[in-house]
Design an enzyme around this catalytic site. Structure first.
Site, PDB file in Angstrom:
ATOM      1  N   GLU A  96      34.391  55.148  30.646  1.00 51.95           N
ATOM      2  CA  GLU A  96      33.872  53.707  30.396  1.00 51.95           C
ATOM      3  C   GLU A  96      33.393  53.215  31.569  1.00 51.95           C
ATOM      4  OE1 GLU A  96      36.632  55.180  29.079  1.00 51.95           O
ATOM      5  OE2 GLU A  96      35.929  55.164  27.002  1.00 51.95           O
ATOM      6  N   PHE A 103      41.586  66.066  47.162  1.00 53.04           N
ATOM      7  CA  PHE A 103      41.101  64.243  47.146  1.00 53.04           C
ATOM      8  C   PHE A 103      42.060  63.418  46.839  1.00 53.04           C
ATOM      9  CE2 PHE A 103      38.004  61.398  45.096  1.00 53.04           C
ATOM     10  CZ  PHE A 103      37.727  60.409  46.102  1.00 53.04           C
ATOM     11  N   ARG A 152      30.650  63.520  40.155  1.00 53.40           N
ATOM     12  CA  ARG A 152      30.453  63.599  38.804  1.00 53.40           C
ATOM     13  C   ARG A 152      29.275  64.490  38.336  1.00 53.40           C
ATOM     14  NH1 ARG A 152      31.319  57.599  39.808  1.00 53.40           N
ATOM     15  NH2 ARG A 152      33.200  57.286  39.095  1.00 53.40           N
ATOM     16  N   GLU A 186      37.519  62.003  37.781  1.00 54.13           N
ATOM     17  CA  GLU A 186      36.102  61.760  38.492  1.00 54.13           C
ATOM     18  C   GLU A 186      35.642  60.722  37.908  1.00 54.13           C
ATOM     19  OE1 GLU A 186      34.064  65.129  40.654  1.00 54.13           O
ATOM     20  OE2 GLU A 186      35.466  65.948  40.583  1.00 54.13           O
ATOM     21  N   GLY A 187      35.875  59.836  37.296  1.00 53.93           N
ATOM     22  CA  GLY A 187      35.173  58.598  36.633  1.00 53.93           C
ATOM     23  C   GLY A 187      35.632  58.681  35.268  1.00 53.93           C
ATOM     24  N   SER A 190      41.025  54.628  37.496  1.00 56.74           N
ATOM     25  CA  SER A 190      39.469  53.784  37.085  1.00 56.74           C
ATOM     26  C   SER A 190      39.244  52.669  38.055  1.00 56.74           C
ATOM     27  CB  SER A 190      39.261  53.651  35.656  1.00 56.74           C
ATOM     28  OG  SER A 190      39.255  54.673  35.093  1.00 56.74           O
ATOM     29  N   PHE A 236      48.401  63.033  39.998  1.00 54.38           N
ATOM     30  CA  PHE A 236      46.985  63.878  39.475  1.00 54.38           C
ATOM     31  C   PHE A 236      46.169  64.130  40.510  1.00 54.38           C
ATOM     32  CE2 PHE A 236      47.667  61.095  35.945  1.00 54.38           C
ATOM     33  CZ  PHE A 236      48.361  61.690  35.100  1.00 54.38           C
TER      34      PHE A 236
HETATM   35  N1  COS Z   1      28.201  55.029  47.568  1.00 56.28           N
HETATM   36  C1  COS Z   1      28.239  53.690  48.653  1.00 56.28           C
HETATM   37  N2  COS Z   1      28.506  52.997  48.258  1.00 56.28           N
HETATM   38  C2  COS Z   1      29.116  52.715  46.743  1.00 56.28           C
HETATM   39  C3  COS Z   1      29.272  52.968  45.892  1.00 56.28           C
HETATM   40  C4  COS Z   1      28.504  54.352  45.642  1.00 56.28           C
HETATM   41  N3  COS Z   1      28.174  55.154  44.865  1.00 56.28           N
HETATM   42  N4  COS Z   1      29.266  52.635  45.056  1.00 56.28           N
HETATM   43  C5  COS Z   1      30.037  51.179  45.816  1.00 56.28           C
HETATM   44  N5  COS Z   1      29.317  51.832  46.333  1.00 56.28           N
HETATM   45  C6  COS Z   1      29.735  50.584  47.709  1.00 56.28           C
HETATM   46  C7  COS Z   1      29.130  48.744  47.717  1.00 56.28           C
HETATM   47  O1  COS Z   1      28.635  48.915  47.773  1.00 56.28           O
HETATM   48  C8  COS Z   1      30.144  47.888  48.175  1.00 56.28           C
HETATM   49  O2  COS Z   1      30.311  48.099  49.486  1.00 56.28           O
HETATM   50  P1  COS Z   1      29.581  46.459  50.002  1.00 56.28           P
HETATM   51  O3  COS Z   1      30.528  45.675  49.664  1.00 56.28           O
HETATM   52  O4  COS Z   1      29.669  46.235  51.284  1.00 56.28           O
HETATM   53  O5  COS Z   1      28.420  45.426  49.297  1.00 56.28           O
HETATM   54  C9  COS Z   1      31.336  48.372  47.850  1.00 56.28           C
HETATM   55  O6  COS Z   1      31.375  49.824  48.013  1.00 56.28           O
HETATM   56  C10 COS Z   1      32.494  47.791  46.788  1.00 56.28           C
HETATM   57  O7  COS Z   1      31.776  48.016  45.328  1.00 56.28           O
HETATM   58  P2  COS Z   1      32.171  47.575  43.950  1.00 56.28           P
HETATM   59  O8  COS Z   1      31.674  46.178  44.172  1.00 56.28           O
HETATM   60  O9  COS Z   1      30.791  47.970  43.179  1.00 56.28           O
HETATM   61  O10 COS Z   1      32.866  48.009  43.926  1.00 56.28           O
HETATM   62  P3  COS Z   1      33.959  47.669  42.516  1.00 56.28           P
HETATM   63  O11 COS Z   1      35.979  47.730  42.719  1.00 56.28           O
HETATM   64  O12 COS Z   1      33.444  46.518  41.314  1.00 56.28           O
HETATM   65  O13 COS Z   1      34.697  49.424  41.790  1.00 56.28           O
HETATM   66  C11 COS Z   1      33.918  51.242  40.042  1.00 56.28           C
HETATM   67  C12 COS Z   1      33.331  50.102  41.085  1.00 56.28           C
HETATM   68  C13 COS Z   1      34.700  50.648  39.252  1.00 56.28           C
HETATM   69  C14 COS Z   1      32.535  51.619  40.404  1.00 56.28           C
HETATM   70  C15 COS Z   1      34.565  52.068  41.403  1.00 56.28           C
HETATM   71  O14 COS Z   1      35.877  51.184  40.889  1.00 56.28           O
HETATM   72  C16 COS Z   1      35.072  53.475  40.396  1.00 56.28           C
HETATM   73  O15 COS Z   1      33.762  54.099  40.659  1.00 56.28           O
HETATM   74  N6  COS Z   1      35.829  53.835  39.373  1.00 56.28           N
HETATM   75  C17 COS Z   1      36.533  55.217  39.106  1.00 56.28           C
HETATM   76  C18 COS Z   1      37.035  55.577  40.016  1.00 56.28           C
HETATM   77  C19 COS Z   1      37.524  57.512  39.857  1.00 56.28           C
HETATM   78  O16 COS Z   1      36.139  58.516  39.845  1.00 56.28           O
HETATM   79  N7  COS Z   1      38.432  57.837  40.106  1.00 56.28           N
HETATM   80  C20 COS Z   1      39.290  59.122  39.575  1.00 56.28           C
HETATM   81  C21 COS Z   1      39.851  59.063  40.341  1.00 56.28           C
HETATM   82  S1  COS Z   1      38.987  60.772  41.005  1.00 56.28           S
HETATM   83  S2  COS Z   1      39.371  62.122  39.931  1.00 56.28           S
END
Ligand code: COS
Length: 387
Positions: A371, A123, A247, A367-368, A132, A156
């Site tokens: 925070e 992934f 998660r 995976e997040g 993040s 990573f």
């Molecule tokens: N399932 C489906 N859709 C989702 C969702 C979910 N769990 N979470 C968000 N979305 C959708 C939202 O509904 C939104 O869609 P619309 O624009 O059509 O309304 C879109 O995605 C954007 O969502 P949002 O505005 O909440 O996005 P943000 O940029 O504010 O970010 C976080 C949200 C912080 C939650 C996200 O960036 C995140 O999870 N970051 C961590 C990433 C991570 O885990 N990295 C590790 C890498 S993998 S090892």
């Protein structure tokens, strides 16, 4: 054992437990030392079906429910964490995007090969400047004739050295970004313009390899957009759905590791003398064990409950974040407390505590981070999106 699981699954779980005890655990230190799982052991994992836990039977996997899957991960993480990483990343975040949102053709082409373990899936979301803040990835994909041309760097990426298939997230529309401007692609090892950097040298998870990925004018066929051209722009949602599930499984890993650490502590205090009596007779030790067991019990209940609700088709996004933050922070507390119980012996490799202490730390990051989970939970509470 949860009463809702089938007889067939119970038998499979017993087989997995036996495999962990007889094949994986005896070599856990060698895997750590050599930073490698021997290929014959990977082959046994394939034969046991571990590469296809979450992939539906239609596509050659075992098609386990989320609850069944977390029960398996709890078993596998009672030894070296990298075993779970090898299988879990492939039939988890590496291929779930194809299962959830792929076209029927993509599912039929990729998933049976991933489920059998012939191909590993990875992934690719995280970047040097966007871990993040997934919305701010800078890998770009531009349509040029029959291909998308990808440029950027990912960081990573677990299993990158062995992976054949990479679920890769890139920006396709700078303005729309996460709301219609991010796309998920299937990149295959060997595509022109795609390369894997050297392995990262890490404090833990030594037998699980992470690498940088480099995309330099990498041409990816149009048909490799996950879900086809009509899903161009929908890749952020795919990635977030994949992470919801991921998660939960990290929560299971944290519970499995915590259980093992508790078991090691119980054995230890029964045998070790302090002030002329077994440490198990000391009330301070008894209370520490009681606190560990209570936390594990609570974590397990929230994990199973959320997994069941996901299996019922409910949206568990913020609950999955609660599971991840609670279970993974608990695992760190428990490993730290175990170090107190083992005293100096805890830092010896032979105690196993030092390895758990190092490895469970990563559960709070990938995976997040904790925070990020708190952001998701609090946004749900306040029903507020980013400005
Ligand atoms: N399932 C489906 N859709 C989702 C969702 C979910 N769990 N979470 C968000 N979305 C959708 C939202 O509904 C939104 O869609 P619309 O624009 O059509 O309304 C879109 O995605 C954007 O969502 P949002 O505005 O909440 O996005 P943000 O940029 O504010 O970010 C976080 C949200 C912080 C939650 C996200 O960036 C995140 O999870 N970051 C961590 C990433 C991570 O885990 N990295 C590790 C890498 S993998 S090892």
């Amino acid at each position: 054992m949860d009463p809702s699981v089938s007889e067939d699954f119970r038998n499979y779980l017993i087989k997995v437990r036996d495999f962990v005890q007889k094949e994986l655990d005896p070599i856990h230190m060698a895997v750590e030392r050599e930073a490698e799982i021997p290929e014959d052991v990977v082959e046994k994992m394939r034969r046991l079906g571990l590469f296809g836990l979450s992939i539906s039977k239609t596509y050659g996997g075992l098609g386990l429910t989320t609850l069944e899957e977390v029960l398996i991960y709890e078993e596998i993480t009672q030894t070296n964490a990298c075993y779970r990483s090898r299988i879990g990343t492939s039939n988890g975040i590496g291929s779930m995007g194809i299962l959830y949102d792929g076209t029927e053709e993509q599912r039929r082409h990729y998933l049976p090969r991933v489920a059998s373990g012939e191909w590993t899936a990875a992934f690719a979301l995280t970047e040097p400047d966007a871990g993040s803040d997934a919305a701010n990835i800078s890998t770009r994909a531009v349509l040029d004739g029959d291909c998308w041309v990808l440029n950027g760097t990912k960081q990573f990426i677990t299993n990158a050295d062995t992976a054949h298939v990479f679920t890769t997230i890139a920006v396709t529309d700078e303005v729309k970004k996460t709301s219609g401007g991010v796309t998920a692609f299937i990149v295959e090892q060997g595509m022109a313009g795609f390369s894997v950097g050297p392995a990262d040298i890490k404090m833990g998870f030594k037998g699980s390899h992470t690498h940088e990925l480099i995309f330099k004018d990498c041409r990816v066929p149009r048909e490799n957009v996950i879900g086809g051209m009509e899903r161009v722009g929908q890749g952020f949602k795919t990635a977030m759905r994949v992470l919801d599930k991921g998660r939960l499984t990290i929560g299971a890993c944290a519970v499995g590791a915590s259980q093992k650490v508790l078991d090691l502590c119980v054995d230890r205090v029964r045998q070790k003398l302090a002030f002329g009596t077994p440490k198990a007779d000391m009330q301070s030790v008894q209370f520490a064990l009681a606190d560990m067991a209570t936390q594990i019990y609570a974590a397990r209940q929230m994990l199973y409950n959320t997994a069941r609700r996901k299996d019922e088709g409910q949206n568990v996004t913020h609950e999955a974040s609660m599971v991840k933050v609670f279970c993974t922070e608990m695992a760190s507390r428990i490993a730290d407390k175990a170090m107190d119980i083992f005293e100096e012996d805890g830092i010896l490799t032979s105690s196993r505590i030092e390895m758990f202490l190092r490895d469970v730390r990563l559960y709070r990051i990938y995976e997040g981070t904790s925070e990020i989970q708190r952001i998701i939970i609090s946004r749900h509470l306040l029903n507020k999106k980013r400005e």
